[in-house]
Scaffold this motif. Sequence first.
Motif, PDB file in Angstrom:
ATOM      1  N   ASP A  37     -13.315  32.309  40.477  1.00  0.00           N
ATOM      2  CA  ASP A  37     -12.046  32.751  40.352  1.00  0.00           C
ATOM      3  C   ASP A  37     -10.920  31.779  40.768  1.00  0.00           C
ATOM      4  O   ASP A  37      -9.974  31.418  40.298  1.00  0.00           O
ATOM      5  CB  ASP A  37     -11.624  34.153  40.842  1.00  0.00           C
ATOM      6  CG  ASP A  37     -12.202  35.310  40.272  1.00  0.00           C
ATOM      7  OD1 ASP A  37     -12.607  35.267  39.122  1.00  0.00           O
ATOM      8  OD2 ASP A  37     -12.326  36.459  40.829  1.00  0.00           O
ATOM      9  N   TYR A  38     -11.193  31.360  42.168  1.00  0.00           N
ATOM     10  CA  TYR A  38     -10.466  30.473  42.623  1.00  0.00           C
ATOM     11  C   TYR A  38     -10.411  29.069  42.177  1.00  0.00           C
ATOM     12  O   TYR A  38      -9.549  28.527  41.750  1.00  0.00           O
ATOM     13  CB  TYR A  38     -11.144  30.432  44.133  1.00  0.00           C
ATOM     14  CG  TYR A  38     -10.347  29.047  44.956  1.00  0.00           C
ATOM     15  CD1 TYR A  38      -9.059  29.351  45.462  1.00  0.00           C
ATOM     16  CD2 TYR A  38     -10.793  27.923  45.292  1.00  0.00           C
ATOM     17  CE1 TYR A  38      -8.453  28.074  46.145  1.00  0.00           C
ATOM     18  CE2 TYR A  38     -10.221  26.796  45.892  1.00  0.00           C
ATOM     19  CZ  TYR A  38      -8.981  27.061  46.269  1.00  0.00           C
ATOM     20  OH  TYR A  38      -8.298  26.209  47.033  1.00  0.00           O
ATOM     21  N   PHE A  39     -11.651  28.493  41.550  1.00  0.00           N
ATOM     22  CA  PHE A  39     -11.780  27.438  40.983  1.00  0.00           C
ATOM     23  C   PHE A  39     -10.843  27.257  39.622  1.00  0.00           C
ATOM     24  O   PHE A  39     -10.243  26.481  39.702  1.00  0.00           O
ATOM     25  CB  PHE A  39     -13.246  27.076  40.544  1.00  0.00           C
ATOM     26  CG  PHE A  39     -13.478  25.723  39.776  1.00  0.00           C
ATOM     27  CD1 PHE A  39     -13.455  24.485  40.565  1.00  0.00           C
ATOM     28  CD2 PHE A  39     -13.605  25.612  38.531  1.00  0.00           C
ATOM     29  CE1 PHE A  39     -13.600  23.302  39.897  1.00  0.00           C
ATOM     30  CE2 PHE A  39     -13.684  24.477  37.627  1.00  0.00           C
ATOM     31  CZ  PHE A  39     -13.668  23.160  38.472  1.00  0.00           C
ATOM     32  N   TRP A  40     -11.189  28.360  38.684  1.00  0.00           N
ATOM     33  CA  TRP A  40     -10.518  28.451  37.388  1.00  0.00           C
ATOM     34  C   TRP A  40      -8.972  28.699  37.648  1.00  0.00           C
ATOM     35  O   TRP A  40      -8.281  28.407  36.699  1.00  0.00           O
ATOM     36  CB  TRP A  40     -11.203  29.090  36.544  1.00  0.00           C
ATOM     37  CG  TRP A  40     -12.512  28.716  36.242  1.00  0.00           C
ATOM     38  CD1 TRP A  40     -13.698  29.422  36.709  1.00  0.00           C
ATOM     39  CD2 TRP A  40     -13.091  27.613  35.347  1.00  0.00           C
ATOM     40  NE1 TRP A  40     -14.966  28.596  36.228  1.00  0.00           N
ATOM     41  CE2 TRP A  40     -14.544  27.738  35.225  1.00  0.00           C
ATOM     42  CE3 TRP A  40     -12.046  26.784  34.493  1.00  0.00           C
ATOM     43  CZ2 TRP A  40     -15.128  26.772  34.466  1.00  0.00           C
ATOM     44  CZ3 TRP A  40     -13.073  25.955  33.658  1.00  0.00           C
ATOM     45  CH2 TRP A  40     -14.372  25.826  33.775  1.00  0.00           C
ATOM     46  N   GLU A  41      -8.645  29.518  38.415  1.00  0.00           N
ATOM     47  CA  GLU A  41      -7.356  30.225  38.269  1.00  0.00           C
ATOM     48  C   GLU A  41      -6.467  29.398  39.571  1.00  0.00           C
ATOM     49  O   GLU A  41      -5.202  29.596  39.514  1.00  0.00           O
ATOM     50  CB  GLU A  41      -7.255  31.818  38.635  1.00  0.00           C
ATOM     51  CG  GLU A  41      -8.037  32.155  37.641  1.00  0.00           C
ATOM     52  CD  GLU A  41      -8.091  33.936  38.050  1.00  0.00           C
ATOM     53  OE1 GLU A  41      -7.587  34.200  39.050  1.00  0.00           O
ATOM     54  OE2 GLU A  41      -8.950  34.516  37.401  1.00  0.00           O
ATOM     55  N   GLN A  42      -7.028  28.773  40.498  1.00  0.00           N
ATOM     56  CA  GLN A  42      -6.128  27.920  41.378  1.00  0.00           C
ATOM     57  C   GLN A  42      -6.294  26.470  41.412  1.00  0.00           C
ATOM     58  O   GLN A  42      -5.533  25.705  41.527  1.00  0.00           O
ATOM     59  CB  GLN A  42      -6.177  28.814  42.790  1.00  0.00           C
ATOM     60  CG  GLN A  42      -5.244  28.398  43.923  1.00  0.00           C
ATOM     61  CD  GLN A  42      -5.372  29.127  44.891  1.00  0.00           C
ATOM     62  OE1 GLN A  42      -5.545  30.100  45.056  1.00  0.00           O
ATOM     63  NE2 GLN A  42      -4.812  28.594  45.990  1.00  0.00           N
ATOM     64  N   TYR A  43      -7.735  26.042  41.896  1.00  0.00           N
ATOM     65  CA  TYR A  43      -7.965  24.855  42.186  1.00  0.00           C
ATOM     66  C   TYR A  43      -7.766  24.098  41.144  1.00  0.00           C
ATOM     67  O   TYR A  43      -7.072  22.913  41.198  1.00  0.00           O
ATOM     68  CB  TYR A  43      -9.496  24.761  42.615  1.00  0.00           C
ATOM     69  CG  TYR A  43      -9.957  23.427  43.543  1.00  0.00           C
ATOM     70  CD1 TYR A  43      -9.469  23.233  44.479  1.00  0.00           C
ATOM     71  CD2 TYR A  43     -10.735  22.709  42.773  1.00  0.00           C
ATOM     72  CE1 TYR A  43      -9.715  21.875  45.330  1.00  0.00           C
ATOM     73  CE2 TYR A  43     -11.159  21.485  43.458  1.00  0.00           C
ATOM     74  CZ  TYR A  43     -10.310  21.006  44.723  1.00  0.00           C
ATOM     75  OH  TYR A  43     -10.905  20.139  45.302  1.00  0.00           O
ATOM     76  N   LEU A  44      -8.315  24.366  39.968  1.00  0.00           N
ATOM     77  CA  LEU A  44      -8.191  23.277  38.640  1.00  0.00           C
ATOM     78  C   LEU A  44      -6.984  23.033  38.311  1.00  0.00           C
ATOM     79  O   LEU A  44      -6.391  22.237  37.873  1.00  0.00           O
ATOM     80  CB  LEU A  44      -9.237  23.954  37.582  1.00  0.00           C
ATOM     81  CG  LEU A  44      -9.086  23.113  36.266  1.00  0.00           C
ATOM     82  CD1 LEU A  44      -9.591  21.548  36.600  1.00  0.00           C
ATOM     83  CD2 LEU A  44     -10.164  23.691  35.433  1.00  0.00           C
ATOM     84  N   PRO A  45      -6.006  24.406  38.202  1.00  0.00           N
ATOM     85  CA  PRO A  45      -4.796  24.422  37.740  1.00  0.00           C
ATOM     86  C   PRO A  45      -3.864  23.327  38.698  1.00  0.00           C
ATOM     87  O   PRO A  45      -3.044  22.492  38.415  1.00  0.00           O
ATOM     88  CB  PRO A  45      -4.155  25.662  37.954  1.00  0.00           C
ATOM     89  CG  PRO A  45      -5.191  26.283  37.603  1.00  0.00           C
ATOM     90  CD  PRO A  45      -6.545  25.957  38.145  1.00  0.00           C
ATOM     91  N   GLU A  46      -4.371  23.364  40.173  1.00  0.00           N
ATOM     92  CA  GLU A  46      -3.591  22.576  41.068  1.00  0.00           C
ATOM     93  C   GLU A  46      -4.016  21.150  40.781  1.00  0.00           C
ATOM     94  O   GLU A  46      -2.984  20.217  40.830  1.00  0.00           O
ATOM     95  CB  GLU A  46      -3.977  22.968  42.552  1.00  0.00           C
ATOM     96  CG  GLU A  46      -3.419  24.233  42.979  1.00  0.00           C
ATOM     97  CD  GLU A  46      -3.985  24.690  44.531  1.00  0.00           C
ATOM     98  OE1 GLU A  46      -4.885  23.889  44.868  1.00  0.00           O
ATOM     99  OE2 GLU A  46      -3.209  25.815  45.052  1.00  0.00           O
ATOM    100  N   HIS A  47      -5.233  20.649  40.546  1.00  0.00           N
ATOM    101  CA  HIS A  47      -5.545  19.392  40.164  1.00  0.00           C
ATOM    102  C   HIS A  47      -4.821  19.036  38.860  1.00  0.00           C
ATOM    103  O   HIS A  47      -4.670  17.697  38.744  1.00  0.00           O
ATOM    104  CB  HIS A  47      -7.267  19.198  40.118  1.00  0.00           C
ATOM    105  CG  HIS A  47      -7.741  17.977  39.979  1.00  0.00           C
ATOM    106  ND1 HIS A  47      -7.686  17.070  41.115  1.00  0.00           N
ATOM    107  CD2 HIS A  47      -8.173  17.239  39.033  1.00  0.00           C
ATOM    108  CE1 HIS A  47      -8.137  15.940  40.793  1.00  0.00           C
ATOM    109  NE2 HIS A  47      -8.449  16.110  39.341  1.00  0.00           N
ATOM    110  N   TYR A  48      -4.949  19.888  38.034  1.00  0.00           N
ATOM    111  CA  TYR A  48      -4.409  19.389  36.671  1.00  0.00           C
ATOM    112  C   TYR A  48      -2.912  19.337  36.865  1.00  0.00           C
ATOM    113  O   TYR A  48      -2.399  18.247  36.120  1.00  0.00           O
ATOM    114  CB  TYR A  48      -4.565  20.546  35.711  1.00  0.00           C
ATOM    115  CG  TYR A  48      -4.291  20.451  34.164  1.00  0.00           C
ATOM    116  CD1 TYR A  48      -5.282  19.843  33.014  1.00  0.00           C
ATOM    117  CD2 TYR A  48      -3.182  20.585  33.620  1.00  0.00           C
ATOM    118  CE1 TYR A  48      -4.903  19.501  32.039  1.00  0.00           C
ATOM    119  CE2 TYR A  48      -2.800  20.379  32.306  1.00  0.00           C
ATOM    120  CZ  TYR A  48      -3.735  19.848  31.621  1.00  0.00           C
ATOM    121  OH  TYR A  48      -3.470  19.451  30.345  1.00  0.00           O
ATOM    122  N   SER A  49      -2.217  19.865  37.484  1.00  0.00           N
ATOM    123  CA  SER A  49      -0.825  19.612  37.883  1.00  0.00           C
ATOM    124  C   SER A  49      -0.412  18.371  38.374  1.00  0.00           C
ATOM    125  O   SER A  49       0.465  17.587  37.970  1.00  0.00           O
ATOM    126  CB  SER A  49      -0.133  20.756  38.722  1.00  0.00           C
ATOM    127  OG  SER A  49      -0.468  20.645  39.927  1.00  0.00           O
TER     128      SER A  49
END
Length: 234
Positions: A37-49
Motif C-alpha cells: 500500500d505504501y509503495f503504490w499509493e505513496q512512495y511511487l507517486p512521490e518519486h513520479y512527482s
Amino acid sequence: MNTPPPCEKIFPLLPWNAIDTVLLDMDGTILDKHFDDYFWEQYLPEHYSLVHDIPVEEAKEHLLTRYHKVKDTLDWADLNFWSRELGIDLQELKLRINHLIGVHPYVIEFLEYCLKAGKKLYLITNAHSSTLSIKLEKTALGPWFDRVVCAEEVGLAKEESGFWERLQQMLHFDKTRTLLVDDTEKVLFVAQEYGLAHLLFVARPSSRQRVQYSCHFPSIEYFKELLPHEVVKK
C-alpha cells in the motif's frame, strides 16, 4: 453516498481431517500489506512527482487511474510492465524500502502446524517474480512451502476465470479437500465458482488499516484463530 454497514464476522470452523492441501496468498495474507500500500499509493507517486515535476496529489491521481485500467490482470503486478510504462526502475525502488516488508503474527506457527499435520503447503501469489524474490529473500519463508507459484507462471491472475483449473492441473490437488486463504474476496469468489471447498478471508491484510470482515466467507484477523490453544505461543 451512504456507506454500507460493516459485515458481522463469520467464524471459521475448519474440518482439518477433510483438508489435505493449504493454498496461501502472500501479500495481505501472510505478509503485511502495508509495504505494498505504501509503495503504490505513496512512495511511487512521490518519486513520479519528482521525475515529472508535478504535485504529489496529481501524480497519485494519474497513477491510480493507470492502476485501475489493469486491475485484476497480470499487468497489475508486473514490475517490468510498470517500469516500461513509467520509465522508472520499480525493482530498485522496492529494494530501497524493503525494510517495510513484514510477516504477519502467527504465520510461522501456522505453517509449522500445517506441516506437522501432514498438509501440502503452497504459496500462490499474483506478485511478479522479481517482487517475490525480494520478499522471499527478506522473510526467508520459501522453504516452508512445497512449491511457490506466481500467477505469471499460470498465465492468468487469480481473479481471472480459468486460473484455478490451470493451477489444479499444475499441482494435482483435490479441490474438495483444499483450503484457500486470501485477503481478496474476488479471488475467493472465483475459487468458489471453480469448486474449492474451503475458503477463508483475511480481514486484517494491513497492520495500518482497520479490520473489515467478509459478508460472504469466514474471516480471520490472525492465523492464531486456526491453531489449537496449546500451539499458540504466549
